[in-house]
Write an enzyme that holds these catalytic residues in place. Structure first.
Site, PDB file in Angstrom:
ATOM      1  N   GLU A 162      31.405  -5.268 -10.394  1.00 29.21           N
ATOM      2  CA  GLU A 162      31.836  -3.749 -10.263  1.00 29.21           C
ATOM      3  C   GLU A 162      32.879  -3.753  -9.204  1.00 29.21           C
ATOM      4  OE1 GLU A 162      28.391  -1.903  -8.701  1.00 29.21           O
ATOM      5  OE2 GLU A 162      28.482  -2.807  -6.808  1.00 29.21           O
TER       6      GLU A 162
ATOM      7  N   TYR B 230      19.850  -3.521 -17.041  1.00 24.84           N
ATOM      8  CA  TYR B 230      18.945  -3.205 -18.252  1.00 24.84           C
ATOM      9  C   TYR B 230      19.619  -2.968 -19.652  1.00 24.84           C
ATOM     10  CZ  TYR B 230      16.896  -1.979 -13.639  1.00 24.84           C
ATOM     11  OH  TYR B 230      16.218  -1.703 -12.417  1.00 24.84           O
TER      12      TYR B 230
ATOM     13  N   ILE C 295      13.782  -5.324  -2.187  1.00 26.39           N
ATOM     14  CA  ILE C 295      14.549  -4.339  -3.353  1.00 26.39           C
ATOM     15  C   ILE C 295      15.088  -3.070  -2.569  1.00 26.39           C
ATOM     16  CG2 ILE C 295      13.529  -2.612  -5.001  1.00 26.39           C
ATOM     17  CD1 ILE C 295      13.080  -5.632  -5.701  1.00 26.39           C
ATOM     18  N   THR C 296      14.651  -2.956  -1.320  1.00 26.66           N
ATOM     19  CA  THR C 296      15.052  -1.918  -0.495  1.00 26.66           C
ATOM     20  C   THR C 296      16.623  -1.359  -0.366  1.00 26.66           C
ATOM     21  OG1 THR C 296      13.259  -2.264   1.346  1.00 26.66           O
ATOM     22  CG2 THR C 296      14.754  -0.669   2.006  1.00 26.66           C
ATOM     23  N   GLU C 297      16.933  -0.349  -0.333  1.00 31.67           N
ATOM     24  CA  GLU C 297      18.258   0.357  -0.305  1.00 31.67           C
ATOM     25  C   GLU C 297      18.677   0.920   0.963  1.00 31.67           C
ATOM     26  OE1 GLU C 297      19.905   3.240  -3.010  1.00 31.67           O
ATOM     27  OE2 GLU C 297      18.212   3.855  -3.707  1.00 31.67           O
TER      28      GLU C 297
ATOM     29  N   THR D 241       0.675  -1.183  -0.014  1.00 32.78           N
ATOM     30  CA  THR D 241       0.000  -0.104   0.069  1.00 32.78           C
ATOM     31  C   THR D 241       0.783   1.278  -0.025  1.00 32.78           C
ATOM     32  OG1 THR D 241      -0.131  -0.046   2.456  1.00 32.78           O
ATOM     33  CG2 THR D 241      -1.986  -1.047   1.094  1.00 32.78           C
ATOM     34  N   GLY D 242       2.275   1.271   0.074  1.00 36.91           N
ATOM     35  CA  GLY D 242       3.057   2.193  -0.195  1.00 36.91           C
ATOM     36  C   GLY D 242       3.083   2.836  -1.653  1.00 36.91           C
TER      37      GLY D 242
ATOM     38  N   HIS E  32      28.260   3.331  -3.741  1.00 33.31           N
ATOM     39  CA  HIS E  32      27.614   2.874  -2.563  1.00 33.31           C
ATOM     40  C   HIS E  32      28.426   1.960  -1.885  1.00 33.31           C
ATOM     41  CE1 HIS E  32      27.041  -0.921  -4.744  1.00 33.31           C
ATOM     42  NE2 HIS E  32      26.392  -0.043  -5.605  1.00 33.31           N
TER      43      HIS E  32
END
Length: 293
Positions: free
Chosen positions: A211, A161, A98-100, A17-18, A249
Site C-alpha cells: 500500500e 481476504y 493483533i491489536t491496533e 477472557t476478553g 492509518h
C-alpha cells in the site's frame, strides 16, 4: 508446508477472557488450531471458551504448563507492548499481535526487546497468519483458504481476504497467508516473509499486497531482484490517493517529494519482473498465468 505455524504449533492466547480474545479463540479452536491455553492476569485457574481452554495468570506459567511455542495477543493498545514483552521474556518464539492503535514510540523499544530475546513478532495491527488446513493464528477467515502452492504476504487485512478468496475460487490454494500489518514499526516485514517463501519448497508463487506510504515495497523489490526466483504477483492499494494526504492509518502516509506513492512502488516491482495487478480482482488470474494454469 507451513513457514511459521502448523498443526503441531502449541498456541496460547493473551487476553483470552476478553470479548475479542474469547470470540477469536473459539474460531481458532473450531478451525483445528492446537490452542493449549490462555493468559489473563488474575484469572488463573479458570477455564475459557466454554470450559475448553485453561487460563493462567502469566505467560511463563502457561509455557511451563502447556509447552506453548506461539501466542496471539488480543489486549487493548495501552497494554499490548507489555504483553509482547512478556511473551518474548517467557521464551515464546512466535508472537502475533493483533491489536491496533499501538503507539509507534512504544513499538520501537518493544521491537528491540523482541529481537534481543530471539523471538519473532508478527504485527501489531495485523490479521495474523493462517496455514490452510493446519493452524489459524489470528483473525484471517479459515473458510476462504485451502492448501495449495501460493504464499501470500500482505500489509492489508481486507485485501488479503479478497485475494485469498479469489485464489481459492480458481483452485489455487495457499501454503501460508501472513498479514504483517501496516504500522510504521512492525516485527516482521515483506523481506522476512519473502525469504521464508523462497526457502519453502511447497511455495511455487508469491502474492505481495502492499500500500502507499513508506518504502517497504521498494525494499522488497530490491530483495526480489537479488534473492527470489519464484514468480511474484503484487497489488498496491491506494493508487488513486491524492499525494501528501494521510490515508487510513499511520503506515499509509505519502511523504514529500513523491516518496511512497503507488506509482513509485509499482515501477519498482515491475522493474524486477513482478507482475502488478491493476485491480485486486486481477491477482488470482495473474498468479494462474505465472504458474501456467
Amino acid at each position: 508446508m507451513s513457514i511459521l505455524a502448523d498443526k503441531n504449533t502449541r498456541l496460547i492466547v493473551q487476553g483470552i477472557t476478553g470479548r475479542e480474545g474469547e470470540f477469536h479463540s473459539r474460531q481458532m479452536l473450531e478451525y483445528g488450531t492446537n490452542l493449549v491455553g490462555g493468559v489473563t492476569p488474575g484469572r488463573g485457574g479458570q477455564k475459557a471458551v466454554d470450559g475448553r481452554v485453561p487460563v493462567f495468570n502469566t505467560v511463563k506459567q502457561a509455557v511451563k504448563e502447556t509447552g506453548a511455542n506461539a501466542t496471539v495477543i488480543y489486549v487493548p493498545a495501552a497494554f499490548a507492548p507489555d504483553a509482547v514483552r512478556e511473551a518474548a521474556d517467557a521464551g515464546i518464539p512466535l508472537i502475533v499481535c493483533i491489536t491496533e492503535g499501538v503507539p509507534a514510540l512504544d513499538m520501537v523499544s518493544t521491537y528491540e526487546f523482541v529481537k534481543l530475546k530471539g523471538s519473532r513478532l508478527i504485527g501489531p495491527n495485523c490479521p495474523g497468519l493462517l496455514t490452510p488446513g493446519e493452524a489459524k493464528l489470528g483473525i484471517i477467515p479459515g473458510s476462504i483458504a485451502k492448501p495449495g502452492p501460493v504464499g501470500v504476504v500482505s500489509k492489508s487485512g481486507t485485501l488479503t481476504y479478497e485475494a485469498v478468496d479469489a485464489l481459492t475460487r480458481i483452485g489455487l490454494g495457499q501454503t501460508s497467508i501472513v498479514g504483517i500489518g501496516g504500522d510504521p514499526i512492525i516485527g516482521t516485514n515483506f523481506i522476512d516473509v519473502l525469504a521464508m517463501f523462497q526457502a519453502d519448497p511447497a511455495t511455487e508463487a508469491i502474492v505481495l499486497i502492499g500500500e502507499i506510504g513508506g518504502n517497504a515495497e521498494q525494499d522488497a523489490a530490491a530483495f526480489i531482484k537479488e534473492n527470489v526466483t519464484k514468480p511474484v504477483v503484487s497489488f498496491i492499494a491506494g493508487q488513486s490517493a491524492p499525494p501528501g494526504k494521510r490515508m487510513g492509518h499511520a503506515g499509509a502516509i505519502i511523504g514529500a517529494g513523491g516518496e511512497g506513492t503507488a506509482q513509485e512502488k509499482i515501477a519498482a516491482l515491475e522493474a524486477v519482473g513482478a507482475k502488478v495487478a491493476k485491480l485486486p480482482t486481477d491477482i488470482a488470474k495473474l498468479v494462474a498465468e505465472s504458474l501456467g494454469k
